[in-house]
Design a protein around this motif. Sequence first.
Motif, PDB file in Angstrom:
ATOM      1  N   LEU A 172       0.840  -1.200   0.000  1.00  0.00           N
ATOM      2  CA  LEU A 172       0.000   0.000   0.000  1.00  0.00           C
ATOM      3  C   LEU A 172       0.876   1.250   0.000  1.00  0.00           C
ATOM      4  N   LEU A 173       0.651   2.118  -0.987  1.00  0.00           N
ATOM      5  CA  LEU A 173       1.387   3.378  -1.078  1.00  0.00           C
ATOM      6  C   LEU A 173       0.416   4.517  -0.786  1.00  0.00           C
ATOM      7  N   GLU A 174       0.716   5.305   0.218  1.00  0.00           N
ATOM      8  CA  GLU A 174      -0.118   6.480   0.501  1.00  0.00           C
ATOM      9  C   GLU A 174       0.659   7.666  -0.045  1.00  0.00           C
ATOM     10  N   ILE A 175       0.324   8.069  -1.259  1.00  0.00           N
ATOM     11  CA  ILE A 175       1.137   9.066  -1.968  1.00  0.00           C
ATOM     12  C   ILE A 175       0.245  10.104  -2.648  1.00  0.00           C
ATOM     13  N   ASP A 176       0.872  11.176  -3.118  1.00  0.00           N
ATOM     14  CA  ASP A 176       0.076  12.249  -3.723  1.00  0.00           C
ATOM     15  C   ASP A 176      -0.263  11.911  -5.185  1.00  0.00           C
ATOM     16  N   VAL A 177      -0.987  12.801  -5.831  1.00  0.00           N
ATOM     17  CA  VAL A 177      -1.505  12.514  -7.173  1.00  0.00           C
ATOM     18  C   VAL A 177      -0.391  12.399  -8.228  1.00  0.00           C
ATOM     19  N   GLN A 178       0.678  13.180  -8.076  1.00  0.00           N
ATOM     20  CA  GLN A 178       1.792  13.058  -9.041  1.00  0.00           C
ATOM     21  C   GLN A 178       2.464  11.707  -8.903  1.00  0.00           C
ATOM     22  N   GLY A 179       2.697  11.312  -7.648  1.00  0.00           N
ATOM     23  CA  GLY A 179       3.324  10.018  -7.388  1.00  0.00           C
ATOM     24  C   GLY A 179       2.446   8.891  -7.913  1.00  0.00           C
ATOM     25  N   ALA A 180       1.141   9.034  -7.710  1.00  0.00           N
ATOM     26  CA  ALA A 180       0.195   8.001  -8.164  1.00  0.00           C
ATOM     27  C   ALA A 180       0.282   7.839  -9.675  1.00  0.00           C
ATOM     28  N   GLN A 181       0.369   8.959 -10.388  1.00  0.00           N
ATOM     29  CA  GLN A 181       0.454   8.890 -11.852  1.00  0.00           C
ATOM     30  C   GLN A 181       1.729   8.146 -12.277  1.00  0.00           C
ATOM     31  N   ALA A 182       2.832   8.442 -11.616  1.00  0.00           N
ATOM     32  CA  ALA A 182       4.098   7.764 -11.945  1.00  0.00           C
ATOM     33  C   ALA A 182       3.994   6.268 -11.651  1.00  0.00           C
ATOM     34  N   VAL A 183       3.325   5.908 -10.564  1.00  0.00           N
ATOM     35  CA  VAL A 183       3.177   4.488 -10.213  1.00  0.00           C
ATOM     36  C   VAL A 183       2.272   3.784 -11.231  1.00  0.00           C
ATOM     37  N   MET A 184       1.208   4.472 -11.681  1.00  0.00           N
ATOM     38  CA  MET A 184       0.311   3.881 -12.694  1.00  0.00           C
ATOM     39  C   MET A 184       1.090   3.574 -13.976  1.00  0.00           C
ATOM     40  N   ASP A 185       2.017   4.472 -14.340  1.00  0.00           N
ATOM     41  CA  ASP A 185       2.811   4.252 -15.554  1.00  0.00           C
ATOM     42  C   ASP A 185       3.745   3.049 -15.374  1.00  0.00           C
ATOM     43  N   ARG A 186       4.285   2.930 -14.177  1.00  0.00           N
ATOM     44  CA  ARG A 186       5.276   1.872 -13.940  1.00  0.00           C
ATOM     45  C   ARG A 186       4.640   0.517 -13.625  1.00  0.00           C
ATOM     46  N   TYR A 187       3.492   0.554 -12.926  1.00  0.00           N
ATOM     47  CA  TYR A 187       2.772  -0.680 -12.572  1.00  0.00           C
ATOM     48  C   TYR A 187       1.342  -0.563 -13.111  1.00  0.00           C
ATOM     49  N   PRO A 188       1.136  -0.895 -14.397  1.00  0.00           N
ATOM     50  CA  PRO A 188      -0.192  -0.693 -14.985  1.00  0.00           C
ATOM     51  C   PRO A 188      -1.286  -1.512 -14.296  1.00  0.00           C
ATOM     52  N   ASP A 189      -0.911  -2.567 -13.581  1.00  0.00           N
ATOM     53  CA  ASP A 189      -1.955  -3.330 -12.886  1.00  0.00           C
ATOM     54  C   ASP A 189      -2.126  -2.882 -11.432  1.00  0.00           C
ATOM     55  N   ALA A 190      -1.567  -1.729 -11.083  1.00  0.00           N
ATOM     56  CA  ALA A 190      -1.766  -1.207  -9.720  1.00  0.00           C
ATOM     57  C   ALA A 190      -3.252  -0.904  -9.503  1.00  0.00           C
ATOM     58  N   ILE A 191      -3.691  -1.100  -8.280  1.00  0.00           N
ATOM     59  CA  ILE A 191      -5.065  -0.749  -7.908  1.00  0.00           C
ATOM     60  C   ILE A 191      -5.005   0.666  -7.340  1.00  0.00           C
ATOM     61  N   THR A 192      -5.795   1.573  -7.898  1.00  0.00           N
ATOM     62  CA  THR A 192      -5.677   2.971  -7.483  1.00  0.00           C
ATOM     63  C   THR A 192      -6.994   3.458  -6.873  1.00  0.00           C
ATOM     64  N   ILE A 193      -6.874   3.979  -5.681  1.00  0.00           N
ATOM     65  CA  ILE A 193      -8.065   4.387  -4.921  1.00  0.00           C
ATOM     66  C   ILE A 193      -7.878   5.831  -4.449  1.00  0.00           C
ATOM     67  N   PHE A 194      -8.899   6.622  -4.682  1.00  0.00           N
ATOM     68  CA  PHE A 194      -8.884   8.014  -4.217  1.00  0.00           C
ATOM     69  C   PHE A 194      -9.909   8.139  -3.094  1.00  0.00           C
ATOM     70  N   LEU A 195      -9.463   8.604  -1.955  1.00  0.00           N
ATOM     71  CA  LEU A 195     -10.365   8.766  -0.806  1.00  0.00           C
ATOM     72  C   LEU A 195     -10.733  10.241  -0.704  1.00  0.00           C
ATOM     73  N   ARG A 196     -12.023  10.506  -0.803  1.00  0.00           N
ATOM     74  CA  ARG A 196     -12.422  11.917  -0.743  1.00  0.00           C
ATOM     75  C   ARG A 196     -13.388  12.159   0.406  1.00  0.00           C
ATOM     76  N   PRO A 197     -13.384  13.384   0.902  1.00  0.00           N
ATOM     77  CA  PRO A 197     -14.334  13.713   1.968  1.00  0.00           C
ATOM     78  C   PRO A 197     -15.742  13.781   1.382  1.00  0.00           C
ATOM     79  N   SER A 198     -16.753  13.732   2.242  1.00  0.00           N
ATOM     80  CA  SER A 198     -18.124  13.704   1.735  1.00  0.00           C
ATOM     81  C   SER A 198     -18.486  15.004   1.020  1.00  0.00           C
ATOM     82  N   SER A 199     -17.898  16.110   1.420  1.00  0.00           N
ATOM     83  CA  SER A 199     -18.178  17.381   0.729  1.00  0.00           C
ATOM     84  C   SER A 199     -17.027  18.347   0.977  1.00  0.00           C
TER      85      SER A 199
END
Length: 207
Positions: free
Chosen positions: A104-131
């Motif tokens: 599990l990587l808890e990283i920012d959006v730029q890092g996430a994009q780099a990880v998606m490029d390097r590990y295309p089968d990564a599972i990517t989850i964005f946690l957002r507040p209700s409002s």
Amino acid sequence: MAGSARGKVVVLSGPSGAGKTTVLRRVLQQAPVPLVLSVSATTRAPRPGEVDGRDYHFLAPDQFHRLRREGGFIECFQVFGKDHWYGTLASEVTPSLEAGKWVLLEIDVQGAQAVMDRYPDAITIFLRPSSWEELQRRLRGRGTESEEAIGQRLARARHELAMADRYQYVVINDKVDDAVRQICQILAQHAEVNTHDRRVVGRRNHQ
Ligand code: 5GP
């Protein structure tokens, strides 16, 4: 990588104030897969209560940049709105994946994009507040920061929220129990079925 005995990379991002840390700790305890946390490196100073090697690997800037030149990072960035560098160490990820663990990587959006490029089968989850109002309330509720600091956090949050569509899943952290359950369901699905035959849990983004 998909379908082999290797583990999987799981990316969790979201604005600070979305309750990420609480959700993450509970997910690590309850995950239906062998999930371990990657401890990032940073050049920022530890906050009170933070422990080197547990919360972050706290590195001096020259150590950080030497490692960077040596290819020690899977990704590293100066996080938006922060003066400091943060990065995912290859040594935190590669050995665990090879041992069949999910990382599990808890990283920012730029890092996430780099990880998606390097590990295309990564599972990517964005946690957002209700409002947006709830996020503001939480950030102000800490009561420890100046208006200027809160303004910076809100600007960062706005920047991060704008990137949510790049993630496979968006989980709303309205109630911690529900968010933890949804994330555990996402992990369970990925453990059971291949990437072309997933049932939808929560809101699944278009890719
Ligand atoms: P904080 O300084 O509050 O602990 O973290 C600030 C931000 O840095 C958070 O948004 C967190 O997701 C991000 N972050 C933490 N570790 C990493 C990392 O290894 N890589 C990247 N790209 N961002 C990180």
